[in-house]
Design a protein around this motif. Sequence first.
Motif, PDB file in Angstrom:
ATOM      1  N   TRP A 153       0.835  -1.199   0.000  1.00 32.71           N
ATOM      2  CA  TRP A 153       0.000   0.000   0.000  1.00 32.71           C
ATOM      3  C   TRP A 153       0.875   1.256   0.000  1.00 32.71           C
ATOM      4  CZ3 TRP A 153      -4.519   0.572  -1.723  1.00 32.71           C
ATOM      5  CH2 TRP A 153      -5.415   1.547  -1.285  1.00 32.71           C
ATOM      6  N   VAL A 187     -14.825   0.974   0.947  1.00 34.89           N
ATOM      7  CA  VAL A 187     -14.625   0.327   2.236  1.00 34.89           C
ATOM      8  C   VAL A 187     -13.243  -0.319   2.193  1.00 34.89           C
ATOM      9  CG1 VAL A 187     -15.398  -1.514   3.781  1.00 34.89           C
ATOM     10  CG2 VAL A 187     -17.080  -0.094   2.578  1.00 34.89           C
ATOM     11  N   GLU A 188     -12.409  -0.024   3.170  1.00 45.26           N
ATOM     12  CA  GLU A 188     -11.037  -0.514   3.159  1.00 45.26           C
ATOM     13  C   GLU A 188     -10.890  -1.682   4.125  1.00 45.26           C
ATOM     14  OE1 GLU A 188      -6.750   1.271   4.455  1.00 45.26           O
ATOM     15  OE2 GLU A 188      -7.989   2.526   3.148  1.00 45.26           O
ATOM     16  N   VAL A 189     -10.361  -2.786   3.615  1.00 47.25           N
ATOM     17  CA  VAL A 189     -10.135  -3.985   4.427  1.00 47.25           C
ATOM     18  C   VAL A 189      -8.637  -4.286   4.415  1.00 47.25           C
ATOM     19  CG1 VAL A 189     -10.630  -6.442   4.721  1.00 47.25           C
ATOM     20  CG2 VAL A 189     -12.411  -4.895   3.854  1.00 47.25           C
ATOM     21  N   ARG A 190      -8.042  -4.345   5.590  1.00 49.65           N
ATOM     22  CA  ARG A 190      -6.608  -4.644   5.707  1.00 49.65           C
ATOM     23  C   ARG A 190      -6.426  -5.998   6.366  1.00 49.65           C
ATOM     24  NH1 ARG A 190      -2.811  -0.379   5.412  1.00 49.65           N
ATOM     25  NH2 ARG A 190      -3.771   1.632   4.912  1.00 49.65           N
ATOM     26  N   VAL A 191      -5.496  -6.767   5.833  1.00 49.46           N
ATOM     27  CA  VAL A 191      -5.130  -8.045   6.428  1.00 49.46           C
ATOM     28  C   VAL A 191      -3.640  -7.979   6.738  1.00 49.46           C
ATOM     29  CG1 VAL A 191      -4.992 -10.536   6.117  1.00 49.46           C
ATOM     30  CG2 VAL A 191      -6.894  -9.256   5.109  1.00 49.46           C
ATOM     31  N   ASP A 248      -1.557  -0.400   9.874  1.00 49.78           N
ATOM     32  CA  ASP A 248      -1.416   0.701   8.930  1.00 49.78           C
ATOM     33  C   ASP A 248      -0.169   0.591   8.071  1.00 49.78           C
ATOM     34  OD1 ASP A 248      -3.730   1.869   9.816  1.00 49.78           O
ATOM     35  OD2 ASP A 248      -2.729   3.030  11.393  1.00 49.78           O
TER      36      ASP A 248
END
Length: 350
Positions: free
Chosen positions: A116, A132-136, A140
């Motif tokens: 990112w 809609v932001e999805v982080r795996v 951050d």
Amino acid sequence: MLVLGPTRELVAQIQRSAERFCKTTQILLETIYGGASKAEQLAGLRKMPAVVVATPGRLIEFLEEEPAPCSLKHVRHMVLDEADRMLGEGFEVQVRQILAEATMPNRQTLLFSATWPPAVKAFASTVLRQPVEVRVGAGDSCFSTNPNVVQDVMFLRDDSEKPSALCALLKGRKNVKAIVFVATKRACQQLERSLRGRVPLVCDALHGDRSQRDREAVLDHFRKGQVQVLLATDVAGRGIDVSNVTLVVNYDCPRSAEDYIHRIGRTGRQGKGVAISILTDREQDAMELIANVIEKAGTRMPPELAKRLGMLTSVGKVDPRMHWKEPWQGLDGNKYQKEDLKSAVESLWT
């Protein structure tokens, strides 16, 4: 639905995954990518498939024909897979052109990226509407690595020792399924020849000079275990999705943190994996790049890497990646924090 991927190999892998669902739902799927017959792909497009998986370059070729054999006006779902790789390879203009052709007002756009960095953030902000932001992974951080991958470093005196070091590494692993990343197509070919007869494993190479049919055959043999060691360039190796890869070797240094993350992400997908980078003492930038990724991901720092970085900083550069235990008690009986020692060390070198 239109799915865009940066490479032919990734498009083919998406096709295999999607076909599992299409078989039971009778959804028609077509793949569009360079290196394959345009006539056959054109015939597939004329069947009005519900799902098209494509590389940007070949799709643009069809869109720019007169008359165009396909239209994107009715695309309801757009998927941008490995967006960081597409931007890194210079496909941004083509992707934006494709997005502009898909004019359905309520179109849904999904963007997937292993990293990112600012360039991807800026791109996403202009092509996504109220996403809609999805982080795996690592919160951050844009340097998210798989915690199932044990990262290590092997240090050599110079590059001439690399072939023998790789042979020794592979000989000690009987049931290995390895991907070895090299910098160039020529180096890939030379290394394949160098390994022949020196390791008790079947090795093959994946690079841009091989035909599409050869590349698909090599991947198929690797997937089935008929090839145990796959030598690959970054371009050819992107998006390789093969189960049970146990080892990734960075034979040549990655050019960026994003490349490093993509490389080591080929292993550790089903259980534990190992990623080993072969470096020389002259490759300080690579050492710092790898250490920076490991630190940001919060995983184990290889002791030899920490040691080498400490040695390098003794010529006037303080290593910010030191792992401090705090507080500790000094000989004077007082308690100290890491900042106390850091300030003292910095004062010695300034």
